[in-house]
Design a protein around this motif. Sequence first.
Motif, PDB file in Angstrom:
ATOM      1  N   PRO A  15       0.809  -1.223   0.000  1.00  0.00           N
ATOM      2  CA  PRO A  15       0.000   0.000   0.000  1.00  0.00           C
ATOM      3  C   PRO A  15       0.847   1.280   0.000  1.00  0.00           C
ATOM      4  N   GLN A  16       2.090   1.125   0.379  1.00  0.00           N
ATOM      5  CA  GLN A  16       2.957   2.295   0.477  1.00  0.00           C
ATOM      6  C   GLN A  16       3.613   2.658  -0.854  1.00  0.00           C
ATOM      7  N   CYS A  17       4.226   1.649  -1.490  1.00  0.00           N
ATOM      8  CA  CYS A  17       4.975   1.961  -2.704  1.00  0.00           C
ATOM      9  C   CYS A  17       4.432   1.252  -3.936  1.00  0.00           C
ATOM     10  N   GLY A  18       3.514   0.315  -3.737  1.00  0.00           N
ATOM     11  CA  GLY A  18       2.919  -0.360  -4.874  1.00  0.00           C
ATOM     12  C   GLY A  18       3.717  -1.541  -5.397  1.00  0.00           C
ATOM     13  N   ASN A  19       4.867  -1.789  -4.791  1.00  0.00           N
ATOM     14  CA  ASN A  19       5.660  -2.941  -5.190  1.00  0.00           C
ATOM     15  C   ASN A  19       5.033  -4.215  -4.636  1.00  0.00           C
ATOM     16  N   PRO A  20       5.264  -5.341  -5.329  1.00  0.00           N
ATOM     17  CA  PRO A  20       4.691  -6.591  -4.829  1.00  0.00           C
ATOM     18  C   PRO A  20       5.296  -6.998  -3.487  1.00  0.00           C
ATOM     19  N   MET A  21       4.446  -7.413  -2.608  1.00  0.00           N
ATOM     20  CA  MET A  21       4.895  -7.954  -1.331  1.00  0.00           C
ATOM     21  C   MET A  21       4.079  -9.188  -1.012  1.00  0.00           C
ATOM     22  N   PRO A  22       4.664 -10.161  -0.322  1.00  0.00           N
ATOM     23  CA  PRO A  22       3.921 -11.381  -0.020  1.00  0.00           C
ATOM     24  C   PRO A  22       2.771 -11.115   0.936  1.00  0.00           C
ATOM     25  N   VAL A  23       1.627 -11.747   0.618  1.00  0.00           N
ATOM     26  CA  VAL A  23       0.446 -11.603   1.463  1.00  0.00           C
ATOM     27  C   VAL A  23       0.759 -12.100   2.874  1.00  0.00           C
ATOM     28  N   LYS A  24       1.606 -13.131   2.912  1.00  0.00           N
ATOM     29  CA  LYS A  24       2.024 -13.733   4.181  1.00  0.00           C
ATOM     30  C   LYS A  24       2.557 -12.663   5.141  1.00  0.00           C
ATOM     31  N   ARG A  25       3.220 -11.709   4.559  1.00  0.00           N
ATOM     32  CA  ARG A  25       3.807 -10.649   5.355  1.00  0.00           C
ATOM     33  C   ARG A  25       2.746  -9.847   6.112  1.00  0.00           C
ATOM     34  N   ARG A  26       1.648  -9.635   5.428  1.00  0.00           N
ATOM     35  CA  ARG A  26       0.573  -8.885   6.075  1.00  0.00           C
ATOM     36  C   ARG A  26      -0.051  -9.717   7.193  1.00  0.00           C
ATOM     37  N   GLU A  27      -0.083 -11.041   6.929  1.00  0.00           N
ATOM     38  CA  GLU A  27      -0.624 -11.937   7.953  1.00  0.00           C
ATOM     39  C   GLU A  27       0.244 -11.921   9.204  1.00  0.00           C
ATOM     40  N   LEU A  28       1.505 -11.622   8.992  1.00  0.00           N
ATOM     41  CA  LEU A  28       2.433 -11.568  10.119  1.00  0.00           C
ATOM     42  C   LEU A  28       2.364 -10.225  10.856  1.00  0.00           C
TER      43      LEU A  28
END
Length: 102
Positions: A15-28
């Motif tokens: 949400p900050q830079c628009g680059n792909p990040m793993p969904v898992k990360r948000r779960e963490l």
Amino acid sequence: MYQTKTMKLEMMECPQCGNPMPVKRRELGYHVCVKCSTVLAKRGIPVMRGTGDHTWVDLEVMTQEQFERFEEMENKTKSEITPLREEDNNLQGPFTIKETEK
Ligand SMILES: [Zn+2]
């Protein structure tokens, strides 16, 4: 029989830079990508200010990004002042000697 398991990392947009990040990360519990969360980390570095007898040490607070840039600059400056010449001992030339004319 072997079963090939392909762990596919589900990605989402940071949400900050628009680059792909793993969904898992948000779960963490992280809401931004690795890059953004390191940028958010602030670093404090002591900076000498003033001239002559009147000097004091100030604490400069900067972001991780700024800090890395600062370190890069520092390293560059250091290597320009005291270049590691050891490996150049066997150098047979040609040399480039830089001199400032006065
Ligand atoms: Zn990001």
